[in-house]
Design an enzyme around this catalytic site. Structure first.
Site, PDB file in Angstrom:
ATOM      1  N   HIS A 197       0.845  -1.197   0.000  1.00 30.46           N
ATOM      2  CA  HIS A 197       0.000   0.000   0.000  1.00 30.46           C
ATOM      3  C   HIS A 197       0.883   1.252   0.000  1.00 30.46           C
ATOM      4  CE1 HIS A 197      -3.703  -2.236   0.730  1.00 30.46           C
ATOM      5  NE2 HIS A 197      -4.375  -1.094   0.667  1.00 30.46           N
ATOM      6  N   HIS A 244       0.503  -2.792   9.334  1.00 32.64           N
ATOM      7  CA  HIS A 244       1.944  -2.674   9.117  1.00 32.64           C
ATOM      8  C   HIS A 244       2.620  -1.981  10.288  1.00 32.64           C
ATOM      9  CE1 HIS A 244       2.262  -4.140   5.004  1.00 32.64           C
ATOM     10  NE2 HIS A 244       1.166  -3.476   4.713  1.00 32.64           N
TER      11      HIS A 244
END
Length: 430
Positions: A197, A244
């Site tokens: 991302h 993350h």
């Protein structure tokens, strides 16, 4: 302490899940005291291999891992709904009670006390999801500038493919939960390092600026504002969602810069080859298929393998479609002496045609996608002698998932650059 040791210590600290949890609490995300997740915090954790964070339950990337279910608007059959006590700061199901289309997994119940930040970061995470891509790239190609749109796709495919393969090589797990709250389960079965991302959220705005500045007339400051705003929104959203660590996001950002430095000078050459070389479609299809097969051999089943095949299929389809459009004279691009192009004034006619093109075009693209999906999965199962009564299990086989994703999204890409522009030309709205 040497420089290498200091960097290793810094990387270790940036990977700590406690820092992700602290950022979530700072942004108003907590587990309700009455929820089952809060009661489970004291459960025994499973310690991974040396150097890996502590974690419970299934490991990301394992064969029995759940497939993904987006945070805010992904397709693939997710379900929306309201959790109990849906007040402004009351408990709510992470991801608006989204259900995983392959396993039925849902996000945990969480308390969100800052709704503006929640929706802002939902927007940020959507900038790296399928729903965004399937609207963004066609909009560029149909309404703005096909020249820029094609090159954006080339860069996106390169960045995402390298990012997904790197994940399956490094195999770092997602941040441990607890202490991290998983606001998203769509990508929970994938590995963590680097954040793809963050990679796409960095590559797309930088590439847009590099491709458009000098080709279109607009102030430099617009691009200099767009890049940090877009990139930081996507990067921070991945930490907010609990997907993350800080290290994953920083690594994704730096990895993207490196990829752009190496490959951006080749983008014009690749696009010209795709359009003009006689045998380009055969080479494009074969190369992307080989890359897909290679990526499927890097690890056991996880949803990232299907994503990689989808990305490669889309890239191959868009490249082949641009070749067909160029060959048949559908690619109408301004000559060099007309550059830089002036941004036209927004009129009712211009706006109406743009809306008509995007609505009609997306209907055709979604129709093609649904038809190909219904054809490819049963056909792949039949050719591979794999039972197709359980689609979830069947799609865990490379012989089914790779051709399904590659062919389906290859046709989607081909539709975007050839079939839909051909229809536009036929009915006079190109």
């Amino acid at each position: 302490m040497s420089l290498g040791q200091r960097l290793a210590l810094l990387a270790s600290r940036l990977q700590e899940p406690q820092r992700v949890a602290s950022f979530q609490r700072l942004c108003g995300v907590e587990v309700p005291l009455s929820s089952p997740a809060a009661d489970e915090d004291a459960e025994t954790e499973v310690r991974g291999a040396p150097g890996e964070p502590r974690r419970r339950g299934r490991q990301p990337g394992a064969e029995d891992s759940p497939a993904k279910a987006d945070c805010c608007g992904a397709p693939n059959g997710v379900r929306n709904g309201l959790a109990a006590e849906p007040g402004p700061t009351g408990p709510r199901r992470a991801g608006s009670q989204r259900r995983n289309s392959l396993t039925g997994e849902e996000g945990e119940l969480v308390k969100v006390s800052n709704l503006p930040l929640y929706y802002l970061f939902c927007l940020g995470t959507e900038l790296g999801n399928e729903l965004f891509y399937i609207l963004f790239f066609p909009f560029w190609i149909w309404n703005l500038d096909p020249f820029v749109g094609r090159r954006l796709v080339i860069i996106w495919v390169l960045v995402m493919y390298l990012g997904q393969c790197t994940k399956d090589i490094i195999r770092w797990p997602r941040p441990a939960s607890p202490p991290v709250i998983k606001l998203e389960v769509f990508y929970n079965s994938e590995y963590s390092m680097p954040s793809t991302h963050a990679m796409s959220g960095t590559a797309i705005p930088i590439a847009m600026f590099l491709l458009t500045y000098g080709r279109w007339q607009y102030p430099l400051i617009y691009g200099l504002i767009l890049i940090p705003c877009w990139s930081s929104l996507v990067c921070l959203s991945r930490i907010y969602m609990g997907m993350h660590s800080i290290l994953d996001v920083i690594a994704g950002f730096l990895y993207t810069i490196l990829i752009l430095i190496i490959f951006y000078p080749l983008v014009d050459l690749i696009d010209n080859f795709n359009q003009t070389y006689k045998y380009a479609p055969l080479i494009i299809i074969g190369l992307h298929l080989i890359l897909g097969i290679f990526s499927f051999t890097l690890d056991t089943w996880s949803t990232s393998r299907g994503d990689t095949a989808e990305i490669l299929g889309s890239g191959a389809g868009i490249a082949c479609g641009s070749h067909a459009a160029y060959t048949l004279g559908l690619s109408l691009e301004p000559s060099l002496h007309m550059l830089p192009l002036a941004i036209p004034p927004l009129t009712v006619t211009l706006f109406g045609k743009a809306i008509l093109r995007i609505v009609l075009g997306m209907l055709l693209v979604l129709f093609v996608r649904d038809i190909m999906k219904k054809i490819t999965i049963p056909l792949a199962c039949k050719l591979s002698s794999i039972p197709c009564h359980d689609i979830r299990q069947a799609r865990q086989h490379m012989e089914v998932e790779l051709p399904y994703r590659y062919i389906t999204y290859g046709m989607v890409g081909f539709s975007i650059t050839f079939l839909v522009p051909y229809v536009f030309s036929f009915i006079g709205i190109s």
